[in-house]
Design a protein around this motif. Structure first.
Motif, PDB file in Angstrom:
ATOM      1  N   THR A 118       0.819  -1.213   0.000  1.00  0.00           N
ATOM      2  CA  THR A 118       0.000   0.000   0.000  1.00  0.00           C
ATOM      3  C   THR A 118       0.853   1.264   0.000  1.00  0.00           C
ATOM      4  O   THR A 118       0.318   2.363  -0.038  1.00  0.00           O
ATOM      5  N   GLY A 119       2.161   1.107   0.058  1.00  0.00           N
ATOM      6  CA  GLY A 119       3.049   2.247   0.226  1.00  0.00           C
ATOM      7  C   GLY A 119       3.470   2.440   1.672  1.00  0.00           C
ATOM      8  O   GLY A 119       4.398   3.191   1.965  1.00  0.00           O
ATOM      9  N   LYS A 120       2.779   1.767   2.596  1.00  0.00           N
ATOM     10  CA  LYS A 120       3.135   1.832   4.007  1.00  0.00           C
ATOM     11  C   LYS A 120       4.210   0.804   4.327  1.00  0.00           C
ATOM     12  O   LYS A 120       4.414  -0.162   3.594  1.00  0.00           O
ATOM     13  N   VAL A 121       4.876   1.013   5.456  1.00  0.00           N
ATOM     14  CA  VAL A 121       5.760  -0.013   5.991  1.00  0.00           C
ATOM     15  C   VAL A 121       4.894  -1.173   6.476  1.00  0.00           C
ATOM     16  O   VAL A 121       3.914  -0.970   7.201  1.00  0.00           O
ATOM     17  N   ALA A 266      -0.928 -13.839  15.570  1.00  0.00           N
ATOM     18  CA  ALA A 266       0.004 -12.927  14.906  1.00  0.00           C
ATOM     19  C   ALA A 266      -0.473 -12.565  13.508  1.00  0.00           C
ATOM     20  O   ALA A 266      -1.034 -13.404  12.791  1.00  0.00           O
ATOM     21  N   LEU A 267      -0.219 -11.310  13.135  1.00  0.00           N
ATOM     22  CA  LEU A 267      -0.590 -10.798  11.818  1.00  0.00           C
ATOM     23  C   LEU A 267       0.509  -9.901  11.276  1.00  0.00           C
ATOM     24  O   LEU A 267       1.350  -9.402  12.032  1.00  0.00           O
ATOM     25  N   VAL A 268       0.458  -9.655   9.963  1.00  0.00           N
ATOM     26  CA  VAL A 268       1.227  -8.592   9.334  1.00  0.00           C
ATOM     27  C   VAL A 268       0.268  -7.435   9.077  1.00  0.00           C
ATOM     28  O   VAL A 268      -0.831  -7.625   8.549  1.00  0.00           O
ATOM     29  N   LEU A 269       0.687  -6.234   9.457  1.00  0.00           N
ATOM     30  CA  LEU A 269      -0.127  -5.030   9.316  1.00  0.00           C
ATOM     31  C   LEU A 269       0.451  -4.130   8.226  1.00  0.00           C
ATOM     32  O   LEU A 269       1.624  -4.215   7.908  1.00  0.00           O
ATOM     33  N   GLY A 270      -0.396  -3.282   7.680  1.00  0.00           N
ATOM     34  CA  GLY A 270       0.062  -2.302   6.700  1.00  0.00           C
ATOM     35  C   GLY A 270      -0.167  -2.702   5.262  1.00  0.00           C
ATOM     36  O   GLY A 270       0.071  -1.907   4.352  1.00  0.00           O
ATOM     37  N   ALA A 271      -0.638  -3.935   5.021  1.00  0.00           N
ATOM     38  CA  ALA A 271      -0.955  -4.381   3.669  1.00  0.00           C
ATOM     39  C   ALA A 271      -2.381  -3.976   3.323  1.00  0.00           C
ATOM     40  O   ALA A 271      -3.133  -3.488   4.172  1.00  0.00           O
TER      41      ALA A 271
END
Length: 304
Positions: A118-121, A266-271
């Protein structure tokens, strides 16, 4: 505010089910988690990988899966690519890592043209239910960003604040960790912590309270914070622990699981969509909790 994983699952049960695309789903524990999530009514699934192996293992764990819900893939990397594509094409709401190397899975997620950037970290958060604590504790980033810079740490905080909001915590408290609780010019994590706290006070980081540096004890123990005369709304009552680097985060993560017996999701955020990223060694229970957390994230993105 949600304080236990039982409450996370109950909240997910109250929401419309989402569809989860599982990359490399041919694994006993992954399919047990899929079975549990379906029994709770929180998700439907598309399973990517070796069709015959998935059907064999599904029968072994007692999972009733339609052949139409399985997409055959020749290898783990292709299974990851296809699972991510399903999310991009609107066929699924969440992508989940199955029995695949993290690097292969993330390569598909991070692909500039076909991934979920998304352009985010992008950052990883591990949520723990720790015996003896009255709240969930969130550790970020223990698995993705190796040595985040100050701007990257600011974005990691922004990611986790939104995540906490989806769990009903409207004003999460973020402790920026270091080895000590004072600013030391020779210790970069303490300088970053002071800068992040100031950015929060000036409104550059919004949505919660950020302070630091904190040693771990001062962040989670009111008694320790009072003993050291630390005056801060975060001291001793932190909801989020921002670790200085991946080594510290990885050690803290595994210490909580193996020494403290903590439950984890647990998750990955920012996508552009929730990403379930658990260790291949994590239990079916941990995978279920991660799916439930992703359901809450998906609902938050949809405004549910």
């Amino acid at each position: 505010m949600i304080k236990t994983f039982e409450e996370v699952v109950k909240r997910a049960e109250s929401l419309p089910p989402v569809t989860v695309a599982v990359a490399a789903a041919a694994d006993d524990d992954v399919l047990k988690a899929v079975k549990d999530a379906k029994q709770h009514g929180i998700a439907d699934f598309l399973l990517f990988g070796d069709r015959e192996k998935i059907l064999e293992l599904a029968g072994k764990v007692g999972l009733d899966v339609s052949p139409s819900a399985i997409v055959d893939a020749p290898n783990e990397a292709e299974a990851s690519r296809l699972a991510v594509a399903a999310v991009r094409e609107g066929k699924a709401d969440v992508v989940m890592k199955g029995m695949v190397q993290t690097a292969d899975f993330l390569r598909a997620v991070l692909n500039k043209e076909a991934g979920l950037r998304t352009g985010k970290v992008l950052s990883h958060v591990a949520t723990f239910e720790i015996p003896g604590y009255d709240r969930l504790i969130h550790v970020t980033d223990p698995a993705l960003n190796v040595a985040p810079t100050l701007p990257e740490k600011a974005q990691i905080i922004e990611n986790v604040l939104g995540y906490c909001h989806s769990l009903g915590n409207d004003n999460p408290k973020v402790a920026v960790l270091g080895a000590v609780e004072v600013v030391n010019p020779n210790m970069q994590p303490t300088l970053d912590a002071a800068a992040l706290a100031q950015m929060n006070r000036r409104g550059q980081i919004k949505g919660g309270i950020v302070d630091g540096p904190f040693a771990l004890d001062n962040a989670v123990s009111v008694e320790a914070a009072e003993h050291k005369k630390i005056s801060s709304p975060v001291a001793g009552v932190a909801d989020v622990l921002l670790v200085p680097d991946i080594e510290a985060g990885n050690i803290l993560y595994k210490s909580l699981v193996y020494f403290a017996g903590a439950k984890i999701g647990a998750l990955v955020l920012g996508a552009s969509a929730p990403v379930v990223l658990t260790s291949r060694a994590d239990s079916p229970e941990a995978k279920l909790y991660s799916i439930a957390l992703a359901v809450l994230q998906a609902a938050a993105k949809k405004g549910a």
